[in-house]
Enzyme design. Structure first.
Site, PDB file in Angstrom:
ATOM      1  N   SER A 143       3.020   2.367  10.516  1.00  0.00           N
ATOM      2  CA  SER A 143       2.301   1.150  11.011  1.00  0.00           C
ATOM      3  C   SER A 143       1.474   1.760  11.459  1.00  0.00           C
ATOM      4  O   SER A 143       1.491   2.777  12.775  1.00  0.00           O
ATOM      5  CB  SER A 143       2.766  -0.020  11.310  1.00  0.00           C
ATOM      6  OG  SER A 143       2.548  -0.653  11.507  1.00  0.00           O
ATOM      7  N   TYR A 156       7.984  -6.560  14.520  1.00  0.00           N
ATOM      8  CA  TYR A 156       7.783  -5.588  13.401  1.00  0.00           C
ATOM      9  C   TYR A 156       7.282  -4.691  14.282  1.00  0.00           C
ATOM     10  O   TYR A 156       6.953  -3.471  14.072  1.00  0.00           O
ATOM     11  CB  TYR A 156       5.873  -6.385  13.053  1.00  0.00           C
ATOM     12  CG  TYR A 156       5.512  -5.792  12.346  1.00  0.00           C
ATOM     13  CD1 TYR A 156       5.917  -5.807  10.450  1.00  0.00           C
ATOM     14  CD2 TYR A 156       4.285  -4.512  12.363  1.00  0.00           C
ATOM     15  CE1 TYR A 156       5.578  -4.985   9.701  1.00  0.00           C
ATOM     16  CE2 TYR A 156       3.763  -3.998  10.982  1.00  0.00           C
ATOM     17  CZ  TYR A 156       3.838  -4.148   9.981  1.00  0.00           C
ATOM     18  OH  TYR A 156       3.770  -3.526   9.181  1.00  0.00           O
TER      19      TYR A 156
HETATM   20  P1  NAP Z   1       3.513  -6.969  -0.060  1.00  0.00           P
HETATM   21  O1  NAP Z   1       2.653  -7.460  -0.490  1.00  0.00           O
HETATM   22  O2  NAP Z   1       3.530  -8.182   1.195  1.00  0.00           O
HETATM   23  O3  NAP Z   1       5.010  -5.713  -0.210  1.00  0.00           O
HETATM   24  C1  NAP Z   1       5.483  -5.849   0.671  1.00  0.00           C
HETATM   25  C2  NAP Z   1       6.794  -5.953  -0.015  1.00  0.00           C
HETATM   26  O4  NAP Z   1       8.089  -4.978   0.731  1.00  0.00           O
HETATM   27  C3  NAP Z   1       6.674  -6.629  -1.473  1.00  0.00           C
HETATM   28  O5  NAP Z   1       7.571  -5.840  -2.533  1.00  0.00           O
HETATM   29  C4  NAP Z   1       8.311  -7.457  -1.213  1.00  0.00           C
HETATM   30  O6  NAP Z   1       8.661  -7.944  -2.386  1.00  0.00           O
HETATM   31  C5  NAP Z   1       9.353  -6.078  -0.266  1.00  0.00           C
HETATM   32  N1  NAP Z   1      10.115  -6.879   0.261  1.00  0.00           N
HETATM   33  C6  NAP Z   1      10.105  -7.662   1.481  1.00  0.00           C
HETATM   34  N2  NAP Z   1      11.592  -8.173   1.516  1.00  0.00           N
HETATM   35  C7  NAP Z   1      12.323  -7.171   1.037  1.00  0.00           C
HETATM   36  C8  NAP Z   1      13.301  -7.236   1.044  1.00  0.00           C
HETATM   37  N3  NAP Z   1      14.625  -7.977   1.345  1.00  0.00           N
HETATM   38  N4  NAP Z   1      14.381  -6.958  -0.756  1.00  0.00           N
HETATM   39  C9  NAP Z   1      13.069  -6.217  -0.956  1.00  0.00           C
HETATM   40  N5  NAP Z   1      12.091  -6.715  -1.283  1.00  0.00           N
HETATM   41  C10 NAP Z   1      10.959  -6.793   0.019  1.00  0.00           C
HETATM   42  O7  NAP Z   1       2.447  -6.189   1.689  1.00  0.00           O
HETATM   43  P2  NAP Z   1       1.990  -4.796   1.982  1.00  0.00           P
HETATM   44  O8  NAP Z   1       1.299  -4.804   2.984  1.00  0.00           O
HETATM   45  O9  NAP Z   1       2.263  -3.712   0.387  1.00  0.00           O
HETATM   46  O10 NAP Z   1       3.443  -3.881   2.458  1.00  0.00           O
HETATM   47  C11 NAP Z   1       4.304  -2.621   2.405  1.00  0.00           C
HETATM   48  C12 NAP Z   1       4.528  -2.224   3.111  1.00  0.00           C
HETATM   49  O11 NAP Z   1       3.735  -1.534   4.203  1.00  0.00           O
HETATM   50  C13 NAP Z   1       5.352  -3.036   4.464  1.00  0.00           C
HETATM   51  O12 NAP Z   1       6.810  -1.917   4.950  1.00  0.00           O
HETATM   52  C14 NAP Z   1       4.363  -3.225   5.785  1.00  0.00           C
HETATM   53  O13 NAP Z   1       5.099  -3.383   6.938  1.00  0.00           O
HETATM   54  C15 NAP Z   1       3.567  -1.744   5.645  1.00  0.00           C
HETATM   55  N6  NAP Z   1       2.795  -1.932   6.098  1.00  0.00           N
HETATM   56  C16 NAP Z   1       1.030  -2.713   5.412  1.00  0.00           C
HETATM   57  C17 NAP Z   1      -0.262  -2.583   6.778  1.00  0.00           C
HETATM   58  C18 NAP Z   1      -0.932  -3.600   5.437  1.00  0.00           C
HETATM   59  O14 NAP Z   1      -2.058  -3.051   6.183  1.00  0.00           O
HETATM   60  N7  NAP Z   1      -0.832  -4.153   4.820  1.00  0.00           N
HETATM   61  C19 NAP Z   1      -0.137  -1.811   7.653  1.00  0.00           C
HETATM   62  C20 NAP Z   1       0.573  -0.768   7.805  1.00  0.00           C
HETATM   63  C21 NAP Z   1       2.506  -0.906   7.278  1.00  0.00           C
HETATM   64  P3  NAP Z   1       8.502  -9.638  -2.202  1.00  0.00           P
HETATM   65  O15 NAP Z   1       6.800  -9.304  -3.136  1.00  0.00           O
HETATM   66  O16 NAP Z   1       9.692 -10.495  -3.378  1.00  0.00           O
HETATM   67  O17 NAP Z   1       8.189 -10.385  -0.736  1.00  0.00           O
END
Ligand code: NAP
Length: 251
Positions: A143, A156
């Site tokens: 991140s 986080y």
């Molecule tokens: P998201 O749409 O909320 O996706 C998160 C994913 O993680 C979903 O598939 C979610 O499943 C899964 N997940 C969460 N808790 C879980 C658990 N206990 N067991 C299995 N799966 C689980 O958000 P995203 O932005 O795509 O995030 C993906 C990654 O990128 C994360 O690590 C996040 O921290 C990182 N990230 C995101 C951003 C951003 O700007 N969006 C920036 C930096 C890093 P469910 O749908 O079932 O909840």
């Protein structure tokens, strides 16, 4: 190296693949030729369908990664269903937003257990399999808060700073064993994870004002970096945290 980004015949495991960045990466890896095991606590039907539409094998592995209980099973099931694991993408993650003075132990543990503890033990379980085969690619999702402090997200920030450190440690231990461990640090990407920021007019504006590319990223924007780090094009890249952020960190 005739087609260094070709992933034909490779098997990838992507956690949190039902939506957002995980889905974007799973589809990009499939488009480059990989079969994909989509891991999640929610069904990944849409992602599996997109992988299959690209002519690749796609399977779903149900696992709640808030604890390390399913970790070995995820590896075993992926090997059983798809034959091996060449690529692991640790993408599943959560965020909790509260001022540091009010932050609860429950919000600390939930985020650190999912974003850091399960990531390490999945790396360990898949790493043993990869070390035995003499090659493998691990991509952790870091991140901007692997580099910066952020506000109102203490667990986080701790977890993602931890992911960056862990990525380097594993790279140090496993590079000579043929395993590349690297991370992608997404900038501000429009997903469920950032819904609260997108809908907060003031935060949205201040974020947009700082992004040189002038827009939020999309999950598809992560695909190129993921294919690079999953492919032989990155065989001499170890312990790198690759920012894909529209220039955010450069500002
Ligand atoms: P998201 O749409 O909320 O996706 C998160 C994913 O993680 C979903 O598939 C979610 O499943 C899964 N997940 C969460 N808790 C879980 C658990 N206990 N067991 C299995 N799966 C689980 O958000 P995203 O932005 O795509 O995030 C993906 C990654 O990128 C994360 O690590 C996040 O921290 C990182 N990230 C995101 C951003 C951003 O700007 N969006 C920036 C930096 C890093 P469910 O749908 O079932 O909840």
């Amino acid at each position: 190296m005739s087609a260094p980004f070709d992933l034909s015949g490779r098997v990838a495991v992507v956690t949190g693949a039902n939506t957002g960045i995980g889905q974007g990466i799973a589809v990009a890896l499939a488009a480059a030729g990989a079969d994909v095991a989509c891991v999640g606590r929610s069904p990944c039907d849409e992602t599996v369908a997109k992988v299959e539409a690209l002519g690749r094998r796609g399977v779903f592995i149900a696992a709640d990664l808030s604890s390390i209980e399913p970790v070995q099973r995820v590896v075993d099931e992926a090997v059983e269903k798809l034959g091996a694991i060449d690529i692991l993408v640790n993408n599943a993650g959560i965020i909790r937003r509260t001022d540091a003075v009010d932050f609860s132990e429950a919000d600390w543990d939930a985020v650190v257990d999912t974003n850091l503890k399960s990531v390490f033990f999945l790396c360990q379980a898949a790493g043993k399999h990869m070390i035995a085969r003499g090659h493998g690619k691990i991509i952790n999702i870091a991140s901007m808060l692997s580099f910066q402090g952020g506000v109102r997200v203490p667990s986080y920030t701790a977890s993602k700073s931890g992911v960056a450190g862990l990525t380097k440690l594993l790279a140090n231990e496993w590079a000579a064993k043929g395993i590349n461990v690297n991370a992608i640090a997404p900038g501000y990407i429009a997903t469920n994870n950032t819904a609260a920021l997108q809908s907060d007019e003031q935060r949205n504006k201040s974020i947009m004002d700082r992004i040189p590319a002038g827009r939020w990223g999309s999950p598809d924007d992560m695909g190129g970096a993921a294919v690079f780090l999953a492919s032989s094009a990155s065989d001499y890249v170890n312990g790198h945290i690759l920012a894909v952020d529209g220039g955010w960190l450069a500002r």
